[in-house]
Every structure is written in C-alpha cells, then in structure tokens.
Design a protein around this motif. Structure first.
Motif, mmCIF file in Angstrom:
data_model
loop_
_atom_site.group_PDB
_atom_site.id
_atom_site.type_symbol
_atom_site.label_atom_id
_atom_site.label_comp_id
_atom_site.label_asym_id
_atom_site.label_seq_id
_atom_site.Cartn_x
_atom_site.Cartn_y
_atom_site.Cartn_z
ATOM 1 N N HIS A 67 91.988 -55.584 -40.012
ATOM 2 C CA HIS A 67 91.663 -54.273 -39.476
ATOM 3 C C HIS A 67 90.871 -53.474 -40.518
ATOM 4 O O HIS A 67 90.970 -52.254 -40.615
ATOM 5 C CB HIS A 67 92.925 -53.533 -39.022
ATOM 6 N N ASN A 68 90.091 -54.205 -41.320
ATOM 7 C CA ASN A 68 89.259 -53.571 -42.348
ATOM 8 C C ASN A 68 88.092 -52.795 -41.769
ATOM 9 O O ASN A 68 87.634 -51.818 -42.360
ATOM 10 C CB ASN A 68 88.635 -54.655 -43.241
ATOM 11 N N GLY A 69 87.550 -53.251 -40.660
ATOM 12 C CA GLY A 69 86.242 -52.785 -40.198
ATOM 13 C C GLY A 69 85.216 -53.803 -40.655
ATOM 14 O O GLY A 69 85.388 -54.469 -41.681
ATOM 15 N N MET A 70 84.118 -53.934 -39.897
ATOM 16 C CA MET A 70 83.220 -55.059 -40.128
ATOM 17 C C MET A 70 82.519 -55.024 -41.482
ATOM 18 O O MET A 70 82.385 -56.048 -42.142
ATOM 19 C CB MET A 70 82.180 -55.152 -39.015
ATOM 20 N N ASP A 71 82.058 -53.847 -41.908
ATOM 21 C CA ASP A 71 81.348 -53.786 -43.189
ATOM 22 C C ASP A 71 82.275 -54.166 -44.341
ATOM 23 O O ASP A 71 81.879 -54.860 -45.270
ATOM 24 C CB ASP A 71 80.764 -52.391 -43.404
ATOM 25 N N VAL A 72 83.504 -53.706 -44.271
ATOM 26 C CA VAL A 72 84.480 -54.038 -45.316
ATOM 27 C C VAL A 72 84.791 -55.533 -45.275
ATOM 28 O O VAL A 72 84.870 -56.197 -46.313
ATOM 29 C CB VAL A 72 85.765 -53.196 -45.164
ATOM 30 N N ASP A 73 84.921 -56.085 -44.069
ATOM 31 C CA ASP A 73 85.174 -57.525 -43.944
ATOM 32 C C ASP A 73 84.030 -58.344 -44.540
ATOM 33 O O ASP A 73 84.257 -59.364 -45.188
ATOM 34 C CB ASP A 73 85.345 -57.919 -42.466
ATOM 35 N N LEU A 74 82.792 -57.898 -44.291
ATOM 36 C CA LEU A 74 81.641 -58.639 -44.822
ATOM 37 C C LEU A 74 81.670 -58.643 -46.346
ATOM 38 O O LEU A 74 81.427 -59.658 -46.987
ATOM 39 C CB LEU A 74 80.328 -58.026 -44.303
ATOM 40 N N LYS A 75 82.019 -57.497 -46.928
ATOM 41 C CA LYS A 75 82.098 -57.442 -48.392
ATOM 42 C C LYS A 75 83.280 -58.276 -48.902
ATOM 43 O O LYS A 75 83.148 -59.035 -49.866
ATOM 44 C CB LYS A 75 82.218 -55.992 -48.881
ATOM 45 N N MET A 76 84.412 -58.155 -48.235
ATOM 46 C CA MET A 76 85.587 -58.913 -48.663
ATOM 47 C C MET A 76 85.314 -60.416 -48.589
ATOM 48 O O MET A 76 85.711 -61.177 -49.469
ATOM 49 C CB MET A 76 86.813 -58.535 -47.824
ATOM 50 N N ALA A 77 84.596 -60.830 -47.536
ATOM 51 C CA ALA A 77 84.286 -62.256 -47.362
ATOM 52 C C ALA A 77 83.382 -62.764 -48.480
ATOM 53 O O ALA A 77 83.418 -63.940 -48.828
ATOM 54 C CB ALA A 77 83.625 -62.485 -46.003
ATOM 55 N N SER A 78 82.576 -61.873 -49.064
ATOM 56 C CA SER A 78 81.695 -62.301 -50.149
ATOM 57 C C SER A 78 82.445 -62.389 -51.472
ATOM 58 O O SER A 78 82.017 -63.068 -52.392
ATOM 59 C CB SER A 78 80.505 -61.341 -50.272
ATOM 60 N N ARG A 79 83.576 -61.695 -51.559
ATOM 61 C CA ARG A 79 84.333 -61.658 -52.827
ATOM 62 C C ARG A 79 85.526 -62.598 -52.854
ATOM 63 O O ARG A 79 85.960 -63.025 -53.914
ATOM 64 C CB ARG A 79 84.830 -60.219 -53.078
ATOM 65 N N ASP A 89 88.555 -69.383 -43.936
ATOM 66 C CA ASP A 89 87.611 -69.980 -42.988
ATOM 67 C C ASP A 89 87.031 -68.924 -42.044
ATOM 68 O O ASP A 89 85.828 -68.885 -41.833
ATOM 69 C CB ASP A 89 88.305 -71.092 -42.188
ATOM 70 N N VAL A 90 87.899 -68.113 -41.469
ATOM 71 C CA VAL A 90 87.424 -67.109 -40.513
ATOM 72 C C VAL A 90 88.172 -65.790 -40.714
ATOM 73 O O VAL A 90 89.390 -65.785 -40.889
ATOM 74 C CB VAL A 90 87.671 -67.535 -39.039
ATOM 75 N N ILE A 91 87.427 -64.686 -40.698
ATOM 76 C CA ILE A 91 88.047 -63.361 -40.619
ATOM 77 C C ILE A 91 87.791 -62.844 -39.207
ATOM 78 O O ILE A 91 86.641 -62.631 -38.814
ATOM 79 C CB ILE A 91 87.454 -62.381 -41.653
ATOM 80 N N PHE A 92 88.854 -62.687 -38.448
ATOM 81 C CA PHE A 92 88.740 -62.094 -37.112
ATOM 82 C C PHE A 92 88.908 -60.583 -37.286
ATOM 83 O O PHE A 92 90.011 -60.109 -37.557
ATOM 84 C CB PHE A 92 89.808 -62.662 -36.175
ATOM 85 N N GLY A 93 87.805 -59.860 -37.175
ATOM 86 C CA GLY A 93 87.823 -58.456 -37.532
ATOM 87 C C GLY A 93 87.887 -57.490 -36.365
ATOM 88 O O GLY A 93 87.544 -57.827 -35.229
ATOM 89 N N GLY A 94 88.309 -56.267 -36.699
ATOM 90 C CA GLY A 94 88.383 -55.188 -35.716
ATOM 91 C C GLY A 94 88.103 -53.861 -36.385
ATOM 92 O O GLY A 94 87.331 -53.786 -37.337
ATOM 93 N N HIS A 95 88.738 -52.828 -35.900
ATOM 94 C CA HIS A 95 88.689 -51.455 -36.418
ATOM 95 C C HIS A 95 87.403 -50.710 -36.103
ATOM 96 O O HIS A 95 87.454 -49.591 -35.628
ATOM 97 C CB HIS A 95 88.951 -51.425 -37.924
ATOM 98 N N THR A 96 86.245 -51.290 -36.407
ATOM 99 C CA THR A 96 84.997 -50.553 -36.175
ATOM 100 C C THR A 96 84.481 -50.710 -34.748
ATOM 101 O O THR A 96 83.434 -50.163 -34.402
ATOM 102 C CB THR A 96 83.919 -50.996 -37.191
ATOM 103 N N HIS A 97 85.242 -51.444 -33.905
ATOM 104 C CA HIS A 97 84.945 -51.528 -32.469
ATOM 105 C C HIS A 97 83.575 -52.121 -32.173
ATOM 106 O O HIS A 97 82.950 -51.761 -31.183
ATOM 107 C CB HIS A 97 85.055 -50.147 -31.800
ATOM 108 N N ASP A 98 83.098 -52.988 -33.057
ATOM 109 C CA ASP A 98 81.776 -53.562 -32.848
ATOM 110 C C ASP A 98 81.877 -54.819 -31.990
ATOM 111 O O ASP A 98 82.580 -55.756 -32.345
ATOM 112 C CB ASP A 98 81.146 -53.911 -34.200
ATOM 113 N N GLY A 99 81.175 -54.812 -30.884
ATOM 114 C CA GLY A 99 81.120 -55.994 -30.038
ATOM 115 C C GLY A 99 80.001 -56.889 -30.569
ATOM 116 O O GLY A 99 78.839 -56.662 -30.283
ATOM 117 N N VAL A 100 80.362 -57.882 -31.376
ATOM 118 C CA VAL A 100 79.371 -58.718 -32.053
ATOM 119 C C VAL A 100 79.424 -60.130 -31.462
ATOM 120 O O VAL A 100 80.410 -60.830 -31.625
ATOM 121 C CB VAL A 100 79.636 -58.754 -33.578
#
Lengths: 104, 588, 156
Positions: free
Chosen positions: B293-305, B310-321
């Motif tokens: 429940h980080n939000g997508m931008d935070v998930d993208l940064k976390m995934a780089s660090r 394998d997979v981050i199933f993200g939410g919070h920012t309500h982005d339909g991606v």
C-alpha cells in the motif's frame, strides 16, 4: 521509589539490551503557555546513568530537545540473567529517580 | 459453488435474452469471452484487488484527467492520462477498455457500458477464474483500503467488509484506511477475517512495548516488536509462495495517530530487504511477492532498492495500470503493478514458476463491468442483508446531478467543489479546504445524488468540520505542505493523496518547483489578493491532529444538496498550472 | 510457548522490576555525578555545540555511521532516532538536531564494553537533518539523516 522509570534488560548471545522509559515533561524553557503567554520554565532531565553490577555502562547528558517521556535503549557486552541493572536520572531542578532491576 | 466458463457464457446469454441487460450492454455482452476469457498460463494464478473502499455495490468511477508526473516520473506510468494513455497501452479509442482506463467521453461511455465493480459481480469473476485454474492453484490478495469508504463500512466499523472478504475468499491482505478505526477495532476485525493480515512495516512504539495492550494478539511478535505478521507462506499448486505485507507507510501522518497511538509505520525498505533475505534463506520459496500500500511511485523506487522480490502488487494511488512495470535492481527484476480502485478492477497474474524461479508471466487488469458479470447470489444476499438496516437512509435522494460529479484527479473534482461550496455556504466562511482523497464515486448527469454518494465521498472516522480564522500565510503553508506530498521528486516523500481541494479561492501552482515555491497568486473568488498577514474565515473537515468541534461533513453536504434541487457547480476552483505543458499526465 | 504464557512471563518480569526498585533504591539521584555541559547545550550553532561537547568542531563525514530515523516524522515532538556504528574504540555519540534553536540534543558516553548503538527520541520543530557525531579513538566522525516534518492529513 522508582515511579518514573520503566526498565527492561535482556541478555542474549553475550549482549545485554537495556530499554528504559522515563516519565518526565522535558520542557525546553523555550515554549510559551498558549493561554497565559508566559514562558514555561525549563524542566528537563540532564543526566542519566546506568550501571551493571555496580559498573557504569552508559552515562548520558541530555538537553531539553529530548522528547517528553524520554526513551533510552543501548547495548553492552556481557551481562547474564539475574545480574543487577541500576538506572538513575537527575533533572535541572535537582529532582531525580532511580530503579533497580534484574537482567532477564 | 463455482461457475465454469461454459455456464458463465450460458448465463450471460440468458441474461441478455431475458432482457436483463440494457441493449447497449447486450451488444457488448454478445462476446463476453473477449473481456473475461483469460487464457491459462503457467502453473499458478495470483488475483489482486486493492482500494475497493468498501464499494459493495456497482458504481461509476471516472479515472483522472490530471495525474501529473514530475521529474523522472514525467510521462511514465502511472502518470499518463486520456489519449496519451490509450496510445501508450495500445487501447482502441471508444472501446470498453478505453472507458475502463480513461476519463475520455466519460458520460456517454458510462451510459453505454454501465456501472463498474460490485462485490457480487467480482465474486462471479473470482469464482470463475478459481474454477478455471483449478482448486488450490490460485490466491486472492487484497492490498487494503477495504474497510472504509461507504456508509455501511463506517457504521459497522468495517465489519461488513470483513464479512464480504470472507465470502469472497480473500487469502491475504494488508492495510491503510483499516487503521482509521480504533486500534482495538482493527485487532477485532483481523480476528474475524478468515484470511491473513500481513504488514512488515508496522511496529509497536518503543514506549508502548513496555506494557503492550495487544500482547496476546497472535500477529504480534515481542522480539521483533512487529505489530502484525510480516509475511505468510502459501502453498499454491505445490509451489511455496511468500506474501509479504507493506501497509501504507505514512498512516499516522496522513490519518489520525490518535486512533492507533501504539503503532509506528514508515517505508522500512531496509527491513523489507532483510525480510526478503530471511524468507529466501529460511522458507525455500518458489516465488516472493509483496502486497503493498505504498503507492505506485514509492513501489517503483522500493523495487529499485530492494532485491529478491518477484512481484509487488501495488495499490494506494488508485492507478489502473494495464501492464506491470519491470524494475531492474541488483538482484534482477521486480514487477510492479497497481490495480485501480473502488472495486473497478481485478488484477490477474498467471505465473510460470518452478524450482524457486519465475520463468514467465501474463498479466491482465480486468475491469469489472456489472452488466457483463452475473451477480453472485450468495454475495448479493449478504450485501442486501448488510445494507438493510441503512437502506432507507442511504437511498434517500438529496438532489439531482446537473453535470458529472467526480473527485479523482490531482486538483479539485466537481464533487469536491460541491463539498467546498457546501462548507462555505453552511459555515459562512470565505475559504474552504477539503482533503484530496482519491476515493469517492462518480455521479452521472441526471442521476439522483443519494446519501450513498455523499457517504462515498466523505465517510471517514474523523468527519468533524471546523470553522476558524487563518492568516494568508497559514493557508499558503498548508497548500505548500500538501503540494510537496504530491509533487516531491523523491517518491519516498510522497504520501499518495491528491492536492487539498479549495473553495472560495484560486491560486497558481508550479508542480516542478520545490517546497515553499510552488504556490503563488492566491486570490479570493472576488479577485482580491490573499494577503499573508490578513486573517480569513476558513472551514474544512478531516482534521488529523485533533477532533474538530463541528458537525460531520456528510450532514453539512446533505443540507446543502437538499437546497439545490439540480446541482451544477458555479465555478471550479482549480489552480492555474505552470510548467506542465505537454505533460502526458494532464489532458491536452 | 503459547501467547498466554508469553504474556504471563512478561507481566511477571515487569512486576519484579517494580518491587525490587522500590525496596532497594540502590543508586540515588545524587549519585549521578557527570557534569552537565551547559555551554554545549545552550550553543546556538552546530559548530559551537560540537566544539563545546567534543573539544573541537571539525568532524569527518563517515558512511560507517548508521542513523535510523523516519523519512517523514509521524510526530515532530517524538522522532525516534538510533545511531550505530561498526567503528572500534567509540567513547561517545553526540546527537544534534540541525534546525532546533539549540541543536545539541544528547551526548552518550560509552565506557569500554558498551556497544556504539544507542536509541532515543528527539523533538524536531521543522524539516532538517539529524546529525550524529561519533568520537572514536579521539577522532570525530559524523553522519546526517534528513527528516521531513509535515503538517499531515489530506492523504489517501
């Protein structure tokens, strides 16, 4: 009477972890009373000492910017179950308190 | 009970033939296999829902026309809207997918394709996919923001959603708005939840640990100080799947700390790394996933660090991606998804996993169109039962929408404007402030605005309103502070909400600036300049620090609506934006 | 061990501490003898505060010092901070808050045998850095960590 201090000391793998919580207002002396407009006098802990079996394991000097109801955690080598841990504090008004506990 | 695909198609046919579906929906329904036929792939299937915000019934939900990406995020998912979105994801204009993922031609498309979401429709799809994949070959994950967002969730303190999720068969969840109930209610709801609640980033405060009131709670671990179980291991088609939880890191900042005084959050990506390492070393997993429940931008940064996920199933920012983003890190690659909101989508990831390696995947973010998915009877019966005590109150018509009323977007939506206008009118204030939440359903022109809609937009556990004087300087400080939570170029400083909504005033906003320099030219509606030292009467709601004295916001809005008859907003107090020309995150 | 058992042991532990402390009162507050460094705690600048507490203001930035503090404070009045280092021969750890009017917050004197790993909570009026100064073998090393202090709300 150690009414103001909670302490827990736990020995594991040759290291003792001490965690203490002290009830204290920690007033900086730089804050105004919103209702009266007067400065709230400084009232904060200045010194904290902790001993293990009578030997000092930490000695802290604190200022008013340590948060209200201060928390302190540290680790020292050695210490075993039932060893004595003592912790004492003293504030800028000369008040203080101490506690004695056993490592668990 | 599960429905096979053949039976599903048959039911769809029956529904169409029996005239249960509107003609336009039937046209779309003639080939339901296009939308809901998801070919099997690999050996396990992970279904992901998130941010349903307690929407048990089908609703309308307009996707944003403004979702700006600043700095490195410019023009990248999820900061793409409208036509740019269709081009980026190769979606045909005018198609049902185009309607699901964008705001384009919203009113007409919404009338044509009908409502979205609804737990009974979602249940039908979940059951079908489970049956198609085979027993024990799938998991249903919930990213949180499930227990809040509707009148019934508010009045039952989230219990209605716990029951619905139990019926739906949610296996693992994490949370955010869940934590806006009292801590003891959170603990009790988790106890009633038949799945597992995981969060690696929620600890018990240092001081609370001395005599923790929930020391008996099964998820609590005294040694680590974690308040909830950090992860769980699931066996899916013989594969060992680790599901690690990541709750919303800034819950006690964005929402009141007073309801959950003993818990502390944070992104805790170092702990995430050690948790992944621990799982990889000790649990012999075949797959490691995070529900976040980080939000997508935070998930993208976390995934780089953080490596090894394998997979981050993200939410919070309500982005339909529609497509996962593949993020490289020193351990390889991590897929990052975001699955929309309000029950509108179900993320379906089929994975080919063997001997601890992810060999391949297929992902679909499937829109739930309630006209195309038969209502599951068991779930519908449950929903009707839950709503029964509140039905009259919720379905009361307050006014008629004179235009599309929505919230989602970086700045004022039309429904926000109604809330702001209501605050100014009812509280006799010059300026009103309303939070930039990303939930809140949409009302179509001509549709009756019911108490259901008002609760969808407002129901939180700290709904009290305030009316007080603020200086121009204080108002600017608030705008700058919230704007930095939205547009800080470092995602770890973003909180995932949208800009605070304003009524009675306008301003100029330059998102690409730094904190303190984004907001300028603040003026009242009458054109006069808002001066730093001058005092203004301001009203608002959703105070995080302490409880405000006023009536709940929904009463204020309902009173206002009742006087309106047909609601058309007079003026949308949306800021003049500087430096965003050509940004694919804003409608051209 | 069942959860109930765990709970019981924990309670028993807490009670034992209270009883012993009340009865023995082994060290009295008067026995705390360290001299509180007034000059350091009233210093208005970082350099002055470091100089007054550590003898001189110049420190060498070090990546061997780990400061754990939140990226965004949940409550500016209570910001948890931990400082740890793998350096040997650490005599003291000094904690400062950059934007406070008197930056020095705490000095931890660590006798031999105490690990350079301390935690406390500090007040932060506004966004800025937390600074840790480690004195090891007579030399001063430092590290910083930014903490944002925000009004909060309006999220989600």
């Amino acid at each position: 009477m150690a009414k103001t201090i909670k302490i827990r000391a736990k020995a594991k793998n040759g290291v003792t972890v001490v965690k203490a919580l002290i009830t204290h207002p920690m007033e900086t002396g730089l804050r105004k009373n919103k209702k009266t407009g007067e400065m709230i006098p400084a009232h904060f802990i200045q010194e904290v000492v902790c001993k293990h079996n009578g030997k000092e394991v930490i000695n802290c000097e604190w200022g008013g910017s340590v948060s209200k109801n201060p928390y302190l955690a540290f680790k020292f080598k050695g210490g075993k179950k039932d060893d004595a841990i003592e912790l004492a504090w003293k504030d800028n008004k000369g008040n203080g308190d101490s506690i004695s506990a056993k490592i668990r | 009970m599960t429905i096979s695909r053949r039976e599903f198609v048959r039911l769809m046919g029956l529904a169409g033939a029996a005239g249960m579906l509107p003609a336009s929906a039937f046209a779309a329904a003639r080939k339901p296999s296009d939308l809901y036929e998801i070919p099997k792939f690999g050996n396990l299937c992970l279904m992901h829902m998130t941010d349903c915000h307690a929407q048990l019934n089908p609703i309308y939900f307009r996707e944003p026309s403004v979702n700006l990406g600043i700095g490195k995020a410019r023009g990248k998912a999820p900061h793409i809207v409208g036509k740019a979105f269709l081009e980026h994801y190769d979606i045909a204009p005018g198609s049902i997918e185009a309607h699901a993922f964008t705001y384009l031609d919203f009113d007409n498309a919404a009338k044509k394709f009908g409502k979205v979401g609804g737990f009974s429709h979602l249940a039908t799809l979940v059951k079908r996919l489970r049956a198609e994949r085979g027993d024990g070959n799938s998991l249903l994950l919930d990213g949180g923001d499930t227990w809040q967002g509707s009148g019934t969730a508010y009045w039952t303190r989230g219990k209605d959603m716990v029951g619905a999720c139990n019926l739906l068969g949610v296996d693992v969840m994490t949370g955010h708005w869940e934590f806006t109930y009292l801590d003891k209610e959170v603990i009790s709801n988790i106890a009633d939840f038949k799945g597992e609640f995981v969060a690696q980033n929620v600890s018990v405060n240092d001081d609370a640990l001395f005599d923790y009131k929930f020391a008996d709670f099964a998820g609590f671990d005294e040694d680590s100080g974690l308040a909830f179980k950090p992860y769980t291991m699931k066996s899916v088609n013989g594969m060992r799947v680790a599901v690690i939880g990541q709750a919303f890191p800034y819950t006690p900042i964005a929402n009141p700390q007073r309801f959950i005084p003993d818990w502390t959050f944070g992104i805790q990506d170092e702990r995430m790394q050690s948790m992944v390492n621990h799982v990889r070393e000790n649990e012999k997993p075949d797959l490691v996933v995070v529900i976040s429940h980080n939000g997508m931008d935070v998930d993208l940064k976390m995934a780089s660090r953080v490596s090894g996920i394998d997979v981050i199933f993200g939410g919070h920012t309500h982005d339909g991606v529609p497509r996962p983003v593949e993020v490289s890190n020193k351990g390889g690659k991590t897929l990052v998804t975001n699955a929309g909101s309000n029950g509108k989508f179900l993320g379906v990831m089929d994975l080919d996993v063997s001997k601890g390696k992810l060999k391949g995947y297929r992902y679909r973010l499937v829109p739930i169109f309630s006209n195309l998915l038969e209502a599951d009877k068991e779930m519908q019966t449950y929903i009707d039962k839950v709503r029964a005590p509140y039905k009259d109150k919720l379905e009361k018509k307050l006014a008629v929408a004179g235009e599309t009323l929505y919230r989602r977007g970086n700045f004022n939506g039309t429904f926000d404007q109604i809330i702001c206008d209501a605050l100014n009118k009812v509280n006799d204030s010059q300026i009103s402030l309303s939070p930039g939440f990303r939930w809140g359903t949409t009302v179509l022109p001509g549709q009756a605005i019911t108490m259901d809609h008002v609760m969808d937009q407002t129901c939180i556990t700290y709904p009290e309103t305030y009316r007080r004087e603020m200086t121009g300087e204080e108002i600017k400080a608030i705008l700058e502070d919230v704007c930095d939570n939205l547009f800080n170029t470092d995602p770890y400083y973003q909180q995932g909400g949208d800009m605070v909504r304003v009524g009675g005033m306008d301003y100029v906003c330059e998102p690409g600036q730094t904190m303190g320099k984004r907001i300028s030219n603040m003026t009242l509606d009458n054109g006069s300049k808002i001066e730093a030292r001058k005092k203004y009467m301001v009203s608002g709601w959703a105070t995080v620090g302490s409880q405000s004295p006023g009536r709940p916001i929904w009463d204020v809005v309902a009173d206002y609506l009742k006087e309106q008859g047909t609601v058309k907003i007079k003026k949308l107090n949306t800021p003049k934006l500087v430096g965003v020309k050509g940004n694919p995150g804003i409608a051209g | 061990m069942s959860l109930n058992q765990k709970r019981r042991v924990f309670l028993k532990g807490s009670l034992a501490v209270g009883a012993l402390g009340a009865a023995a009162g082994l060290i009295t507050p008067g026995a705390v003898l360290a001299a509180w460094n007034k000059n350091a705690f009233t210093a208005k600048s970082i350099d002055e505060a470091i100089a007054a507490s550590n003898g001189q203001p110049v420190t060498t930035p070090s990546t061997d010092i780990t400061i754990k503090a939140p990226d965004i404070a949940e409550n500016g009045a209570v910001v948890p901070v931990s400082v740890a280092t793998k350096m040997k021969g650490v005599d003291s750890i000094t904690l400062l808050v950059e934007k406070n009017s008197t930056p020095l917050s705490a000095v931890f004197h660590l006798p031999k045998g105490t690990l350079p790993d301390v935690s406390t909570r500090v007040k932060m009026g506004k966004t800025g850095d937390v600074i840790a100064v480690v004195k090891a073998n007579g030399k001063l090393f430092s590290a910083r960590k930014g903490v944002k202090v925000t009004i909060g709300g309006c999220g989600g």
